[in-house]
Design an enzyme around this catalytic site. Structure first.
Site, short mmCIF file in Angstrom:
data_model
loop_
_atom_site.label_atom_id
_atom_site.label_comp_id
_atom_site.label_asym_id
_atom_site.label_seq_id
_atom_site.Cartn_x
_atom_site.Cartn_y
_atom_site.Cartn_z
N GLU A 141 -6.40 -2.38 6.57
CA GLU A 141 -6.78 -1.01 6.16
C GLU A 141 -8.25 -0.71 6.44
O GLU A 141 -8.67 0.44 6.31
CB GLU A 141 -6.48 -0.83 4.67
CG GLU A 141 -5.06 -1.22 4.26
CD GLU A 141 -4.04 -0.11 4.48
OE1 GLU A 141 -4.46 1.05 4.65
OE2 GLU A 141 -2.83 -0.40 4.50
C1 LIG Z 1 1.67 -0.81 4.32
N1 LIG Z 1 0.67 -0.64 3.30
C2 LIG Z 1 0.68 0.40 2.47
O1 LIG Z 1 1.51 1.27 2.54
N2 LIG Z 1 -0.31 0.43 1.51
C3 LIG Z 1 -0.35 1.46 0.59
N3 LIG Z 1 0.45 2.42 0.56
N4 LIG Z 1 -1.34 1.39 -0.33
C4 LIG Z 1 -1.51 2.36 -1.30
C5 LIG Z 1 -0.87 2.21 -2.54
C6 LIG Z 1 -1.05 3.19 -3.53
C7 LIG Z 1 -1.85 4.30 -3.29
C8 LIG Z 1 -2.46 4.45 -2.04
C9 LIG Z 1 -2.29 3.49 -1.03
#
Ligand SMILES: CNC(=O)NC(=N)Nc1ccccc1
Length: 304
Positions: A141
């Site tokens: 990320e």
């Molecule tokens: C594949 N990884 C993700 O989808 N991460 C993700 N959605 N992280 C996240 C969790 C809660 C609120 C914002 C982002």
């Protein structure tokens, strides 16, 4: 086509075997190896939410008591699931500062979580004991870019040592192209699956497709794959499994998903791999009026 889910970060989540008994799920990404090694020779850190017993390997943040996981991965394999270990997630410390780092991290993951090799059992821990994962997922990320191609190519060189076994590499980029974290790796190393997070960036999201805003860019991601190291990689539509599973506004109801999947499955039959969901527990808690979980609704759509 497949339904892939992330598991490991769900609120009050049930153990892995509960989800492996779910026939609608094909691929399960164990989330996460969330801390990178601080240097060559150092251990990474892991976090699987409410699972494991809280013990870690001395001097590290690598969980050493994940009994539910080492008990359940064999169950998942018996049920025909593909179990991937996911690297990254939202947390802080994840950076590859050199190719030596990348190679160390790849070797650590392989000897610790890949097929058990008695020549390495004293050099590396076995957090899931003798059971092996089927591959590694990169949910990078931030701080991405250099190093990931080196890490993935190193992992693939280990995969080649087991020609009669299938191991996989996957990635979860955001929808803007090029993805700041993974575009270099996608171009320069072989991915089997790419599941794009079409749920937290306005302008290219699945929500944009439904609302007629922005430009849902699944087609452009197919072009990225066609010019990548693996032009035949499968591309998945990443979606939120419930309203509150991620950033507000990006969730699609099954009825909204249906036309998107029908359209893009038909447009790109060779590359359309299926649907990825964030995440398993959110899906479990999101039951439709006809009694199906969100993942079951997605499976129905893929086979409609
Ligand atoms: C594949 N990884 C993700 O989808 N991460 C993700 N959605 N992280 C996240 C969790 C809660 C609120 C914002 C982002």
């Amino acid at each position: 086509s497949n339904v892939a889910v992330y598991w490991g970060q769900g609120a009050y989540q049930q153990r892995l075997s509960h989800f492996c008994e779910e026939t609608s799920l094909d691929i399960i990404n164990l989330a996460f190896i969330n801390l990178f090694p601080s240097g060559v020779g150092a251990y990474p850190g892991s976090n699987f939410g409410n699972q494991c017993d809280g013990t870690v390997y001395a001097g590290s943040e690598l969980l050493s008591g994940c009994h539910q996981i080492w008990e359940d991965i064999p169950v998942c394999k018996e049920m025909g699931k593909t179990v991937m270990l996911s690297i990254g997630g939202e947390t802080a410390y994840q950076q590859l500062t050199s190719d030596l780092d990348a190679i160390w991290f790849a070797d650590f993951l392989w000897y610790s979580f890949g097929p058990e090799n008695e020549n390495y059992t004293d050099a590396y821990p076995r957090p899931f004991l003798s059971t092996s994962v089927d591959g590694f997922d990169f949910d990078i990320e931030h701080d991405g870019g250099a190093g990931y191609a080196t890490m993935i190519n190193r992992l693939r060189s280990h995969f080649d040592e087991y020609p009669d076994q299938q191991f996989y590499i996957s990635g979860a980029p955001q929808c803007p192209i090029p993805d700041a974290q993974l575009s270099d790796a996608i171009s320069n190393s072989f991915f089997d699956f790419i599941w794009v997070q079409f749920y937290n960036t306005a302008g290219c999201s699945a929500r944009d497709y439904v609302d007629g805003t922005g430009i849902f860019n699944f087609g452009d991601w197919v072009d990225v794959i066609k010019s990548s190291s693996n032009p035949h990689a499968k591309l998945y539509v990443g979606l939120l499994a419930s309203e509150d599973a991620g950033v507000a506004g990006y969730y699609l109801t099954p009825a909204e998903v249906y036309p998107l999947v029908e359209t893009y499955m038909a447009l790109y039959p060779k590359h359309f791999g299926g649907i990825m969901l964030w995440e398993a527990t959110a899906s479990e808690n999101n039951v439709s009026p006809d009694g199906l979980t969100y993942a079951q609704e997605m499976k129905e759509i893929l086979y409609s």
